[in-house]
Motif scaffolding. Sequence first.
Motif, PDB file in Angstrom:
ATOM      1  N   LEU A  23      -4.267  22.830 -22.946  1.00  0.00           N
ATOM      2  CA  LEU A  23      -4.102  21.314 -21.787  1.00  0.00           C
ATOM      3  C   LEU A  23      -3.290  21.850 -20.871  1.00  0.00           C
ATOM      4  O   LEU A  23      -3.540  21.748 -19.652  1.00  0.00           O
ATOM      5  CB  LEU A  23      -3.408  20.818 -22.609  1.00  0.00           C
ATOM      6  CG  LEU A  23      -2.655  19.885 -21.931  1.00  0.00           C
ATOM      7  CD1 LEU A  23      -3.824  18.756 -21.362  1.00  0.00           C
ATOM      8  CD2 LEU A  23      -1.542  18.126 -22.866  1.00  0.00           C
ATOM      9  N   PRO A  24      -2.447  22.830 -21.104  1.00  0.00           N
ATOM     10  CA  PRO A  24      -1.810  23.251 -20.278  1.00  0.00           C
ATOM     11  C   PRO A  24      -1.897  23.976 -18.537  1.00  0.00           C
ATOM     12  O   PRO A  24      -1.762  24.291 -17.679  1.00  0.00           O
ATOM     13  CB  PRO A  24      -0.127  24.090 -20.140  1.00  0.00           C
ATOM     14  CG  PRO A  24      -0.665  24.229 -21.869  1.00  0.00           C
ATOM     15  CD  PRO A  24      -1.268  23.473 -22.455  1.00  0.00           C
ATOM     16  N   LEU A  25      -3.070  25.089 -19.256  1.00  0.00           N
ATOM     17  CA  LEU A  25      -3.977  25.649 -18.301  1.00  0.00           C
ATOM     18  C   LEU A  25      -4.544  25.007 -17.665  1.00  0.00           C
ATOM     19  O   LEU A  25      -5.442  25.420 -16.904  1.00  0.00           O
ATOM     20  CB  LEU A  25      -4.761  26.332 -19.561  1.00  0.00           C
ATOM     21  CG  LEU A  25      -4.074  27.951 -20.593  1.00  0.00           C
ATOM     22  CD1 LEU A  25      -4.651  28.934 -21.069  1.00  0.00           C
ATOM     23  CD2 LEU A  25      -3.137  28.770 -19.084  1.00  0.00           C
ATOM     24  N   TRP A  26      -5.921  24.112 -18.593  1.00  0.00           N
ATOM     25  CA  TRP A  26      -6.695  22.936 -17.710  1.00  0.00           C
ATOM     26  C   TRP A  26      -5.690  22.009 -16.528  1.00  0.00           C
ATOM     27  O   TRP A  26      -6.474  22.281 -15.273  1.00  0.00           O
ATOM     28  CB  TRP A  26      -7.559  21.968 -18.758  1.00  0.00           C
ATOM     29  CG  TRP A  26      -8.215  21.450 -18.712  1.00  0.00           C
ATOM     30  CD1 TRP A  26      -9.236  21.278 -17.267  1.00  0.00           C
ATOM     31  CD2 TRP A  26      -8.645  20.184 -18.818  1.00  0.00           C
ATOM     32  NE1 TRP A  26     -10.058  20.412 -17.506  1.00  0.00           N
ATOM     33  CE2 TRP A  26      -9.684  19.935 -18.238  1.00  0.00           C
ATOM     34  CE3 TRP A  26      -8.129  19.604 -20.080  1.00  0.00           C
ATOM     35  CZ2 TRP A  26     -10.135  18.358 -18.938  1.00  0.00           C
ATOM     36  CZ3 TRP A  26      -8.379  17.816 -20.517  1.00  0.00           C
ATOM     37  CH2 TRP A  26      -9.744  17.383 -19.688  1.00  0.00           C
ATOM     38  N   THR A  27      -4.744  21.926 -17.090  1.00  0.00           N
ATOM     39  CA  THR A  27      -3.716  20.913 -15.363  1.00  0.00           C
ATOM     40  C   THR A  27      -3.397  22.231 -14.874  1.00  0.00           C
ATOM     41  O   THR A  27      -4.083  21.748 -13.236  1.00  0.00           O
ATOM     42  CB  THR A  27      -2.629  20.113 -16.360  1.00  0.00           C
ATOM     43  OG1 THR A  27      -2.451  21.030 -16.920  1.00  0.00           O
ATOM     44  CG2 THR A  27      -3.476  19.413 -17.337  1.00  0.00           C
ATOM     45  N   ARG A  28      -3.496  22.875 -14.837  1.00  0.00           N
ATOM     46  CA  ARG A  28      -3.480  23.807 -13.987  1.00  0.00           C
ATOM     47  C   ARG A  28      -4.853  24.063 -13.070  1.00  0.00           C
ATOM     48  O   ARG A  28      -3.998  24.412 -12.035  1.00  0.00           O
ATOM     49  CB  ARG A  28      -2.519  25.462 -14.155  1.00  0.00           C
ATOM     50  CG  ARG A  28      -2.442  26.820 -12.531  1.00  0.00           C
ATOM     51  CD  ARG A  28      -2.093  27.986 -13.420  1.00  0.00           C
ATOM     52  NE  ARG A  28      -2.277  28.208 -14.949  1.00  0.00           N
ATOM     53  CZ  ARG A  28      -3.126  29.013 -14.958  1.00  0.00           C
ATOM     54  NH1 ARG A  28      -3.719  29.221 -13.961  1.00  0.00           N
ATOM     55  NH2 ARG A  28      -3.696  29.084 -16.115  1.00  0.00           N
ATOM     56  N   ARG A  29      -4.899  24.353 -13.941  1.00  0.00           N
ATOM     57  CA  ARG A  29      -6.566  24.722 -12.899  1.00  0.00           C
ATOM     58  C   ARG A  29      -6.861  23.050 -12.073  1.00  0.00           C
ATOM     59  O   ARG A  29      -7.817  23.565 -10.971  1.00  0.00           O
ATOM     60  CB  ARG A  29      -7.808  24.864 -13.510  1.00  0.00           C
ATOM     61  CG  ARG A  29      -7.745  26.265 -13.518  1.00  0.00           C
ATOM     62  CD  ARG A  29      -8.397  27.190 -15.055  1.00  0.00           C
ATOM     63  NE  ARG A  29      -8.356  28.150 -15.254  1.00  0.00           N
ATOM     64  CZ  ARG A  29      -9.172  29.358 -14.889  1.00  0.00           C
ATOM     65  NH1 ARG A  29      -9.994  29.198 -14.300  1.00  0.00           N
ATOM     66  NH2 ARG A  29      -9.135  30.101 -15.443  1.00  0.00           N
ATOM     67  N   LEU A  30      -6.944  22.250 -12.823  1.00  0.00           N
ATOM     68  CA  LEU A  30      -7.199  20.541 -11.712  1.00  0.00           C
ATOM     69  C   LEU A  30      -5.920  20.421 -10.327  1.00  0.00           C
ATOM     70  O   LEU A  30      -7.269  19.658 -10.132  1.00  0.00           O
ATOM     71  CB  LEU A  30      -7.282  19.020 -13.027  1.00  0.00           C
ATOM     72  CG  LEU A  30      -8.378  19.607 -14.162  1.00  0.00           C
ATOM     73  CD1 LEU A  30      -7.920  19.026 -15.486  1.00  0.00           C
ATOM     74  CD2 LEU A  30      -9.598  19.277 -13.652  1.00  0.00           C
ATOM     75  N   GLY A  31      -5.223  21.405 -10.914  1.00  0.00           N
ATOM     76  CA  GLY A  31      -3.740  20.827  -9.379  1.00  0.00           C
ATOM     77  C   GLY A  31      -4.688  21.487  -8.512  1.00  0.00           C
ATOM     78  O   GLY A  31      -4.573  21.136  -7.871  1.00  0.00           O
TER      79      GLY A  31
END
Length: 339
Positions: A106-114
């Motif tokens: 999850l944190p890796l995903w949200t970082r990329r989406l940001g």
Amino acid sequence: MDLEIRHLRAVTAIADAGSLHKAARVLGVAQPTLTAQLRRIEESLGGALFLRLPDGCRPTPLGHQLLARSRSVLADITHLTAEMRAAASSARTPQLRIGSTPTSVLPLWTRRLGVRYPEAQLTAQADVSSNTLLRMVAAGQLDVALVHEMEGTHLRVPEGLRLLVFLEREPAFLSISERHPAACRQTVPLQELADEQWMMDKAADGEWEILYRTLLAAGLTPRVLHGDYSTNRLLVTAGQAVTLCQATSPGADGVVPRRLEGDPIGYRWLLAARSDAQLVSVHDDLRAAYQEAVEQAPLYQAMGPLAFGPAPSTTPSRTSAPRCSAPDEGAAEPSPRVP
């Protein structure tokens, strides 16, 4: 005459300034105008609010009572105004609301989406229940959710949701204390855990039922204790229980992930949204984030190629945030459940 916000501001300004003359300058009005306004307020309330003294104005008991309430009301008005302005600004800002069952991805995903959608207001929510997250997507409370379905179980998918099989299978790993005798090996047979107490969160849809069934099939008598994820970690760290974890779990704070021999338990990861466009908008970054998480989990990485499901055919824009439908806009056309 009913009291208005401007009357409360005038009374408060007089008390703070200590005189009608100074208060009039603060408020940007002529002193006679403020004096007349104060007189009308006092007539409306039926009593004097200030004593007029040679050196200024002092609140009367009635004035102190009004001032106490006035300051509270004015503070509430200030906060309300700020909240509404923030809400109006947020409504004009593209939003992307992500949900997921707990995972290191999850944190890796949200970082990329940001990075992909820098103009969007990105929020993330984790919940142990996949069914809860699916309901939130269907209700418009989330735009996209990454959920897992235990092998041998079926999630309750609300009508109209779009589902994409993100990963066909991820084996469930064992989470044990680093001081556990089995921690020295990379793969652990279930039979060696016959005397262990298993800790499971019953809110995690299907997990404890599948664990119970798997232990029985292996000829073991299950000892299952139910608790939330935080309690699980505490007891596992203390060596008082073992539990399941995801293969991407990096392990931390005295806990290590280990592979179960034969991979008897597995998850299927699904991506859910109300439209195909929303699935497309987040899929590539999710896949990259998952691969990054695998690279940080040596035992899982050593198992070989990942069983990703087919990717959406449309390439998402790198600059425009996906459109997030309001809850009352209606659901997308129903699609068949992912087989």
